[in-house]
Design a protein around this motif. Sequence first.
Motif, PDB file in Angstrom:
ATOM      1  N   LYS A  15      -3.762  -2.475   6.415  1.00 45.98           N
ATOM      2  CA  LYS A  15      -2.144  -1.954   5.819  1.00 45.98           C
ATOM      3  C   LYS A  15      -2.193  -0.963   4.985  1.00 45.98           C
ATOM      4  O   LYS A  15      -1.868  -1.483   3.477  1.00 45.98           O
ATOM      5  N   PRO A  16      -2.016   0.314   4.451  1.00 41.97           N
ATOM      6  CA  PRO A  16      -1.397   0.668   3.417  1.00 41.97           C
ATOM      7  C   PRO A  16      -0.480  -0.561   3.093  1.00 41.97           C
ATOM      8  O   PRO A  16       0.130  -0.225   3.280  1.00 41.97           O
ATOM      9  N   THR A  17      -0.238  -0.817   1.583  1.00 45.59           N
ATOM     10  CA  THR A  17       0.380  -1.133   1.708  1.00 45.59           C
ATOM     11  C   THR A  17       0.502  -1.537  -0.428  1.00 45.59           C
ATOM     12  O   THR A  17      -0.610  -2.379  -1.411  1.00 45.59           O
ATOM     13  N   PRO A  18       0.547  -0.731  -0.561  1.00 37.36           N
ATOM     14  CA  PRO A  18       0.662  -0.351  -1.997  1.00 37.36           C
ATOM     15  C   PRO A  18       0.895  -1.140  -3.672  1.00 37.36           C
ATOM     16  O   PRO A  18       1.519  -2.535  -3.344  1.00 37.36           O
ATOM     17  N   GLU A  19      -0.036  -1.707  -4.384  1.00 39.21           N
ATOM     18  CA  GLU A  19      -0.346  -2.707  -4.825  1.00 39.21           C
ATOM     19  C   GLU A  19       0.343  -2.504  -6.531  1.00 39.21           C
ATOM     20  O   GLU A  19      -0.670  -3.409  -6.997  1.00 39.21           O
ATOM     21  N   GLY A  20       0.328  -1.127  -6.914  1.00 41.51           N
ATOM     22  CA  GLY A  20       0.065  -0.470  -7.890  1.00 41.51           C
ATOM     23  C   GLY A  20      -0.482   0.491  -8.530  1.00 41.51           C
ATOM     24  O   GLY A  20      -0.223   1.411  -9.281  1.00 41.51           O
ATOM     25  N   ALA A  21      -1.610   1.220  -7.362  1.00 40.05           N
ATOM     26  CA  ALA A  21      -2.900   2.005  -7.355  1.00 40.05           C
ATOM     27  C   ALA A  21      -2.172   2.743  -6.384  1.00 40.05           C
ATOM     28  O   ALA A  21      -1.948   1.986  -5.484  1.00 40.05           O
ATOM     29  N   ARG A  22      -3.090   4.016  -6.529  1.00 33.58           N
ATOM     30  CA  ARG A  22      -2.951   4.508  -5.076  1.00 33.58           C
ATOM     31  C   ARG A  22      -4.735   4.104  -4.283  1.00 33.58           C
ATOM     32  O   ARG A  22      -5.241   3.326  -4.711  1.00 33.58           O
ATOM     33  N   ASP A  23      -3.205   4.121  -2.567  1.00 31.48           N
ATOM     34  CA  ASP A  23      -4.317   3.710  -1.523  1.00 31.48           C
ATOM     35  C   ASP A  23      -5.349   4.920  -0.989  1.00 31.48           C
ATOM     36  O   ASP A  23      -5.118   6.006  -0.921  1.00 31.48           O
ATOM     37  N   TYR A  24      -6.755   4.237  -0.899  1.00 28.37           N
ATOM     38  CA  TYR A  24      -7.434   5.496  -0.243  1.00 28.37           C
ATOM     39  C   TYR A  24      -6.906   5.200   1.291  1.00 28.37           C
ATOM     40  O   TYR A  24      -7.271   3.956   1.595  1.00 28.37           O
ATOM     41  N   LEU A  25      -6.868   6.270   1.718  1.00 32.01           N
ATOM     42  CA  LEU A  25      -6.438   6.535   2.816  1.00 32.01           C
ATOM     43  C   LEU A  25      -7.505   6.789   3.850  1.00 32.01           C
ATOM     44  O   LEU A  25      -8.226   7.975   3.598  1.00 32.01           O
ATOM     45  N   VAL A  26      -7.641   6.487   4.966  1.00 30.00           N
ATOM     46  CA  VAL A  26      -8.209   6.524   6.466  1.00 30.00           C
ATOM     47  C   VAL A  26      -7.699   6.646   7.789  1.00 30.00           C
ATOM     48  O   VAL A  26      -6.857   5.726   8.570  1.00 30.00           O
ATOM     49  N   PRO A  27      -7.971   8.540   7.783  1.00 27.69           N
ATOM     50  CA  PRO A  27      -6.534   8.132   9.203  1.00 27.69           C
ATOM     51  C   PRO A  27      -7.414   7.823  10.641  1.00 27.69           C
ATOM     52  O   PRO A  27      -8.877   7.759  10.560  1.00 27.69           O
ATOM     53  N   SER A  28      -6.771   7.621  11.058  1.00 30.72           N
ATOM     54  CA  SER A  28      -7.815   7.495  12.325  1.00 30.72           C
ATOM     55  C   SER A  28      -7.426   8.611  13.558  1.00 30.72           C
ATOM     56  O   SER A  28      -6.525   9.357  13.453  1.00 30.72           O
ATOM     57  N   ARG A  29      -8.730   7.786  14.078  1.00 31.40           N
ATOM     58  CA  ARG A  29      -9.378   9.458  14.855  1.00 31.40           C
ATOM     59  C   ARG A  29      -7.862   8.912  16.501  1.00 31.40           C
ATOM     60  O   ARG A  29      -7.461   9.665  17.242  1.00 31.40           O
ATOM     61  N   VAL A  30      -8.194   7.759  17.044  1.00 31.89           N
ATOM     62  CA  VAL A  30      -7.840   7.576  18.048  1.00 31.89           C
ATOM     63  C   VAL A  30      -5.712   7.620  18.547  1.00 31.89           C
ATOM     64  O   VAL A  30      -5.578   7.265  19.156  1.00 31.89           O
ATOM     65  N   HIS A  31      -4.958   7.217  16.674  1.00 37.44           N
ATOM     66  CA  HIS A  31      -4.101   6.914  16.768  1.00 37.44           C
ATOM     67  C   HIS A  31      -3.564   8.553  15.587  1.00 37.44           C
ATOM     68  O   HIS A  31      -3.146   8.528  14.663  1.00 37.44           O
ATOM     69  N   GLU A  32      -2.879   9.304  16.397  1.00 36.82           N
ATOM     70  CA  GLU A  32      -2.646  10.512  15.465  1.00 36.82           C
ATOM     71  C   GLU A  32      -1.591  10.116  15.077  1.00 36.82           C
ATOM     72  O   GLU A  32      -0.863   9.246  14.905  1.00 36.82           O
ATOM     73  N   GLY A  33      -1.829  10.426  13.020  1.00 34.39           N
ATOM     74  CA  GLY A  33      -0.725  10.769  12.478  1.00 34.39           C
ATOM     75  C   GLY A  33      -0.614   9.372  12.056  1.00 34.39           C
ATOM     76  O   GLY A  33       0.211   9.638  10.614  1.00 34.39           O
ATOM     77  N   GLU A  34      -2.339   8.480  11.720  1.00 34.12           N
ATOM     78  CA  GLU A  34      -1.914   6.868  11.866  1.00 34.12           C
ATOM     79  C   GLU A  34      -2.804   7.349  10.800  1.00 34.12           C
ATOM     80  O   GLU A  34      -3.993   7.317  10.644  1.00 34.12           O
ATOM     81  N   PHE A  35      -3.150   6.246   9.337  1.00 35.27           N
ATOM     82  CA  PHE A  35      -3.971   5.956   8.719  1.00 35.27           C
ATOM     83  C   PHE A  35      -4.413   4.172   8.462  1.00 35.27           C
ATOM     84  O   PHE A  35      -3.503   3.235   8.313  1.00 35.27           O
ATOM     85  N   TYR A  36      -5.471   4.320   8.218  1.00 32.36           N
ATOM     86  CA  TYR A  36      -6.013   2.917   8.223  1.00 32.36           C
ATOM     87  C   TYR A  36      -5.525   3.341   5.973  1.00 32.36           C
ATOM     88  O   TYR A  36      -6.045   4.128   5.245  1.00 32.36           O
ATOM     89  N   ALA A  37      -5.996   2.200   4.885  1.00 31.34           N
ATOM     90  CA  ALA A  37      -6.582   1.973   3.665  1.00 31.34           C
ATOM     91  C   ALA A  37      -7.195   1.111   3.602  1.00 31.34           C
ATOM     92  O   ALA A  37      -7.605  -0.344   4.272  1.00 31.34           O
ATOM     93  N   LEU A  38      -8.526   1.543   2.426  1.00 36.00           N
ATOM     94  CA  LEU A  38      -9.389   0.717   2.074  1.00 36.00           C
ATOM     95  C   LEU A  38      -8.378  -0.341   1.154  1.00 36.00           C
ATOM     96  O   LEU A  38      -7.889   0.351   0.362  1.00 36.00           O
ATOM     97  N   PRO A  39      -9.055  -1.829   0.628  1.00 33.44           N
ATOM     98  CA  PRO A  39      -8.392  -2.690   0.804  1.00 33.44           C
ATOM     99  C   PRO A  39      -8.326  -2.223  -1.030  1.00 33.44           C
ATOM    100  O   PRO A  39      -9.531  -2.220  -1.365  1.00 33.44           O
TER     101      PRO A  39
END
Length: 594
Positions: free
Chosen positions: A182-206
């Motif tokens: 889940k995107p939870t900024p910790e001081g730097a920008r997240d790398y975001l991964v788009p979800s194909r099955v959930h339109e408009g929603e994203f994962y984040a790389l930790p």
Amino acid sequence: MHTDFSTTLRTHRCGALRAEHAGQRVRLGGWVHRARNLGGLLFVDLRDLSGLVQVSFDPQRTPRELCDLAASLGNETVVLVEGTVVLRPDAMQNAELGTGQVEVHASGLRIVSPAAVPAIPVARAKGENLPAEDLRLRHRYLDLRRTELQANLVLRHRLMQVTRRHLSERGFLEIETPILTKPTPEGARDYLVPSRVHEGEFYALPQSPQLYKQLLMVAGLDRYFQIARCFRDEDLRADRQPEFTQIDIEASFIGVEDVIALTEGLVGALWREAGFTTPAQFPRMTYADAMERYGCDRPDLRYGLEIREVSDVFRDTEFGIARTVLAQGGRVRGIAIPGGAALSRKQVDEIEAAAKSAGAAGLVRLKNNGGQLEGPAAKFLGEGTAARLGLEDGALGLYVAAGDRVANPALDRVRQDVARRLGLVSESDHAFLWVTDFPLFDRDPETGALASVHHPFTSPRADDIPLLDTAPERVRANAYDVVFNGTELGGGSIRIADPALQSRMFGLLGIDEATAQARFGFLLEGLRAGAPPHGGIALGFDRIAMMLAGADSLRDVIAFPKTTAARALFEGAPSPVPPDDLRDLHITVTRPSA
């Protein structure tokens, strides 16, 4: 240690052959490192991961067709060789090679994979410069054949195994945490991964496994570690990559002293594996002390050059710069450099340029020349001032008149620059340090908003909790960093286990209840289920490997690194994605108009 590398294609590794193998028939496989034709007598240096061995083809004992085949070999061709190990004559032995007492008299040769002319050389003459780094990264598969890089990766492997063994023996469990988070900024920008099955929603790389490892403690798993892959979308430098590896540790029912003792033991084990020793306990310094004496929270203790406050010396003088700064609540602080008067005007100008690049308006220069102070400010200072400044004969004083936010980074740069110029830094010295009692918050000088110095899950010191509502910038954290030769190896803290205190922390950081629930609700729920006191540390594994290998860059201890522009030159990443793939991910790329 496993030493039997025999297979159906080889009996030994190339670099393993020694005098005791003389007379044995062997089968070898490897790359042609270098071939030499000495008037019909052919020598081939055959290389694999273990090293080099010399293979000889003598027309008097080797079939002609085999010698002709050997003469056709190009560098980096992969071959299989059969032959007999023999001792070299004394005058022909090579003491620089582990295999230097022997050679292999070839009786068989088979080309497995002919090699095109290498885009970059693997075999280099002594003293020959490396090709440009971008070219080496473009052809990384060739660059990785270099002995230095292979040795670095072997060391990296050994350090990983030491880490696993050391922590496992102490009851820690290696547990993997999610890469899609889940995107939870910790001081730097997240790398975001788009979800194909959930339109408009994203994962984040930790950016780190921080919240997961806290939840593992809530779950009662007691001691966790992971050699974790982490990702941060931030500007790069020699000791930073967009994806990196850290030794991530968390434990329950512990305090600061427990984490420090555990870390000192692990660091000691890693340094021993690389052939170094460490003190049983590292010295400690509070954050406030480190900033006052060295201008930074990761001071290099291999040399002195401590910062001294000299505001009283300038307070009643007519030196306008100092008077103005002191009247505004600033200070005059600087460094007395023994023998620094020998530095040229040009060198001091360059040091001042470094201070200016860190934010200072300039440096106040004072030189003790035979008991007389020299410099633009000298005429404003009375007799005996040199002693008050701590300037012995031949010393140079460099001072910054400013507030601490400006003076600290500037004087830190001055200190490092001077140490390098005067040869005060010894690479053979290993200076460890714990920096403790960090402030819990930093206040933005323009907006007045509070921000976490480490992260919002760090607990305040119990005796400072009453200050949270009245003077939060004075609250000290249960946080600690371990420093080696002026570089942070890692940091950690004792975490907040009380959900009410965690919610209070979010509020102080300007995170309202709804936002806190949206971003961190799963953590708050976990804490409300009953959380033990817990804490841990994360150590930069790539950085540790770099230091122990004596490398200049993280890229020298990572198999496939990115450039400082965050590009993978060997594979061409990042790269455009076909429109149909973007459409499946519900993404439209728009470009700014010219």
